[in-house]
Design a protein around this motif. Structure first.
Motif, PDB file in Angstrom:
ATOM      1  N   GLN A   8       5.420  -4.439   0.194  1.00 21.87           N
ATOM      2  CA  GLN A   8       5.952  -3.111   0.523  1.00 21.87           C
ATOM      3  C   GLN A   8       7.240  -3.221   1.340  1.00 21.87           C
ATOM      4  OE1 GLN A   8       3.128  -0.427   2.301  1.00 21.87           O
ATOM      5  NE2 GLN A   8       4.470   1.336   2.058  1.00 21.87           N
ATOM      6  N   ILE A   9       7.309  -4.172   2.248  1.00 18.80           N
ATOM      7  CA  ILE A   9       8.532  -4.376   3.028  1.00 18.80           C
ATOM      8  C   ILE A   9       9.639  -4.888   2.115  1.00 18.80           C
ATOM      9  CG2 ILE A   9       9.604  -5.782   4.853  1.00 18.80           C
ATOM     10  CD1 ILE A   9       7.966  -3.412   5.924  1.00 18.80           C
ATOM     11  N   ARG A  10       9.300  -5.760   1.166  1.00 21.44           N
ATOM     12  CA  ARG A  10      10.296  -6.243   0.203  1.00 21.44           C
ATOM     13  C   ARG A  10      10.923  -5.050  -0.525  1.00 21.44           C
ATOM     14  NH1 ARG A  10      12.034 -10.629  -1.892  1.00 21.44           N
ATOM     15  NH2 ARG A  10      10.523 -11.965  -0.881  1.00 21.44           N
ATOM     16  N   MET A  11      10.094  -4.109  -0.967  1.00 23.16           N
ATOM     17  CA  MET A  11      10.617  -2.919  -1.668  1.00 23.16           C
ATOM     18  C   MET A  11      11.475  -2.065  -0.742  1.00 23.16           C
ATOM     19  SD  MET A  11       7.513  -1.753  -4.267  1.00 23.16           S
ATOM     20  CE  MET A  11       6.923  -0.644  -3.033  1.00 23.16           C
ATOM     21  N   GLU A  33       8.305   6.474   6.429  1.00 22.46           N
ATOM     22  CA  GLU A  33       7.703   5.435   5.587  1.00 22.46           C
ATOM     23  C   GLU A  33       7.402   4.178   6.404  1.00 22.46           C
ATOM     24  OE1 GLU A  33       8.563   3.362   1.238  1.00 22.46           O
ATOM     25  OE2 GLU A  33      10.261   4.172   2.356  1.00 22.46           O
ATOM     26  N   LEU A  34       8.323   3.781   7.261  1.00 21.31           N
ATOM     27  CA  LEU A  34       8.106   2.607   8.105  1.00 21.31           C
ATOM     28  C   LEU A  34       6.981   2.844   9.107  1.00 21.31           C
ATOM     29  CD1 LEU A  34      11.848   1.734   8.659  1.00 21.31           C
ATOM     30  CD2 LEU A  34      10.174   0.225   7.549  1.00 21.31           C
ATOM     31  N   GLN A  35       6.949   4.029   9.709  1.00 24.16           N
ATOM     32  CA  GLN A  35       5.883   4.338  10.658  1.00 24.16           C
ATOM     33  C   GLN A  35       4.519   4.327   9.967  1.00 24.16           C
ATOM     34  OE1 GLN A  35       7.551   8.014  12.182  1.00 24.16           O
ATOM     35  NE2 GLN A  35       8.249   6.995  14.056  1.00 24.16           N
ATOM     36  N   VAL A  60       8.631  -7.167  12.431  1.00 23.78           N
ATOM     37  CA  VAL A  60       9.845  -7.117  13.256  1.00 23.78           C
ATOM     38  C   VAL A  60      10.887  -6.255  12.568  1.00 23.78           C
ATOM     39  CG1 VAL A  60      11.761  -8.466  14.214  1.00 23.78           C
ATOM     40  CG2 VAL A  60       9.418  -9.330  14.401  1.00 23.78           C
ATOM     41  N   TRP A  61      11.107  -6.474  11.273  1.00 29.57           N
ATOM     42  CA  TRP A  61      12.093  -5.689  10.519  1.00 29.57           C
ATOM     43  C   TRP A  61      11.746  -4.203  10.594  1.00 29.57           C
ATOM     44  CZ3 TRP A  61      11.874  -2.610   6.057  1.00 29.57           C
ATOM     45  CH2 TRP A  61      13.131  -2.250   5.528  1.00 29.57           C
ATOM     46  N   ALA A  62      10.488  -3.866  10.344  1.00 32.19           N
ATOM     47  CA  ALA A  62      10.071  -2.462  10.375  1.00 32.19           C
ATOM     48  C   ALA A  62      10.316  -1.853  11.752  1.00 32.19           C
ATOM     49  CB  ALA A  62       8.600  -2.341   9.991  1.00 32.19           C
ATOM     50  N   ARG A  63       9.952  -2.577  12.800  1.00 30.07           N
ATOM     51  CA  ARG A  63      10.101  -2.053  14.161  1.00 30.07           C
ATOM     52  C   ARG A  63      11.570  -1.942  14.577  1.00 30.07           C
ATOM     53  NH1 ARG A  63       5.389  -1.063  16.357  1.00 30.07           N
ATOM     54  NH2 ARG A  63       3.544  -2.210  15.680  1.00 30.07           N
TER      55      ARG A  63
END
Length: 181
Positions: A147-150, A77-79, A32-35
């Motif tokens: 990876q999301i934490r970073m 990076e998110l994609q 959710v955060w990434a999107r």
């Protein structure tokens, strides 16, 4: 009922960003955060393009160019992270965890409606970056994937530094008085 957004040169970018963020969902808080951060970062790019078109201050132009460069890299990076992630069948309810930060950011950005392009951009971007920081703290509290934490911590660090830079600019460049017609 939500207040109407005052029309500024940034309104189309803001509306596009807010609509895309509200529509974003995923299988867990990390997704959710990434999107949500993809349209969030794209919104910063779009708003920075407006100030490069309409603004005149060389420091703001430099900050906007830096924002475009950094946020474009973050979107990529998110994609990439999303492409490498296994597909999930169901959306989670995690998107509601981000609603307070999204609403607060939208309201703060909407409240900024007067000033020249440079001042509007700086004040709107401060609210925008504060929203990213709050959303990143939300995902960190949900114990995201490594990876999301970073990425979330990098967002907090970089956007905090940019807020400080914009606040320093605003403190030395008071908003010019409104022109009398």
């Amino acid at each position: 009922m939500a207040p109407e957004m005052a029309q500024t040169p940034y309104s189309a970018s803001e509306t596009k960003m807010h609509d895309a963020m509200m529509a974003a969902n995923g299988a867990d808080a990390s997704e959710v955060w990434a999107r949500k951060m993809i349209p969030h970062h794209q919104g910063a790019v779009d708003m920075s393009e407006v100030v490069l078109r309409d603004g005149t201050d060389p420091d703001i132009r430099r900050m906007a160019e830096k924002t475009i460069e950094m946020q474009t890299k973050d979107v990529a990076e998110l994609q990439h992270w999303l492409q490498d992630r296994p597909a999930a069948d169901a959306a989670s309810s995690a998107e509601t965890d981000f609603m307070p930060a999204e609403t607060k950011m939208k309201d703060a950005m909407m409240a900024v409606s007067e000033g020249d392009a440079d001042h509007l951009w700086a004040r709107k971007m401060i609210a925008h970056h504060q929203g990213a920081i709050e959303m990143s703290r939300t995902v960190l509290a949900a114990d995201p994937q490594a990876q999301i934490r970073m990425m979330a911590q990098k967002t907090i660090d970089s956007q905090s530094a940019e807020i400080h830079e914009m606040q320093a600019w605003l403190s030395t460049h008071p908003t010019p008085p409104a022109r009398q017609g």
